[in-house]
Scaffold this motif. Structure first.
Motif, PDB file in Angstrom:
ATOM      1  N   PRO A  98      65.807  29.303  22.045  1.00 27.72           N
ATOM      2  CA  PRO A  98      64.782  28.975  23.193  1.00 27.72           C
ATOM      3  C   PRO A  98      63.299  28.718  22.472  1.00 27.72           C
ATOM      4  CG  PRO A  98      65.796  31.247  23.225  1.00 27.72           C
ATOM      5  CD  PRO A  98      66.370  30.514  21.996  1.00 27.72           C
TER       6      PRO A  98
ATOM      7  N   THR B 205      57.692  31.607  23.954  1.00 32.76           N
ATOM      8  CA  THR B 205      57.213  32.098  25.244  1.00 32.76           C
ATOM      9  C   THR B 205      55.885  32.912  25.138  1.00 32.76           C
ATOM     10  OG1 THR B 205      59.332  31.948  26.237  1.00 32.76           O
ATOM     11  CG2 THR B 205      57.631  33.168  27.421  1.00 32.76           C
TER      12      THR B 205
ATOM     13  N   HIS C 114      66.560  35.168  28.869  1.00 32.43           N
ATOM     14  CA  HIS C 114      66.794  33.754  28.764  1.00 32.43           C
ATOM     15  C   HIS C 114      67.834  33.735  27.513  1.00 32.43           C
ATOM     16  CE1 HIS C 114      65.562  29.530  28.413  1.00 32.43           C
ATOM     17  NE2 HIS C 114      66.018  29.404  27.248  1.00 32.43           N
TER      18      HIS C 114
END
Length: 105
Positions: A39, A42, A96
């Motif tokens: 991913p 973040t 996630h």
């Protein structure tokens, strides 16, 4: 590191045990021929705190670096919505998913 908070208004202050700063680094060894779709990094910032999560790959390992800082440990009832939104965003980032799979020939 953060609890899910119930929805709805709050009439009393939210009191956590203490201010918090957590930093973690985790390494997961991967075998030869393994691919990982990681991913994007973040970052979540608010007056409540700061959260960062980043995945990378180095030396045949997946590396997770995660940090969480809570600026206060007592939040007035009027700030409950903001605290809840921050906690919900952190919980969503922690949940996630990513994929690890063997290479196909």
């Amino acid at each position: 590191p953060v609890p899910p908070l119930p929805s709805g208004p709050r009439e009393t202050p939210l009191v956590l045990r203490c201010r918090q700063h957590l930093a973690e680094r985790m390494r997961i060894a991967l075998g030869d021929g393994v691919e990982a779709a990681l991913p994007s990094p973040t970052t979540i910032e608010s007056p409540v705190g700061r959260y960062e999560l980043a995945w990378s790959r180095a030396d045949g390992k997946l590396v997770l670096e995660r940090s969480l800082t809570l600026n206060e440990h007592v939040f007035p009832a009027s700030a409950y919505g903001e605290v809840r939104r921050f906690f919900d965003a952190v919980l969503a980032a922690d949940a996630h998913a990513f994929t690890i799979r063997g290479k196909t020939e």
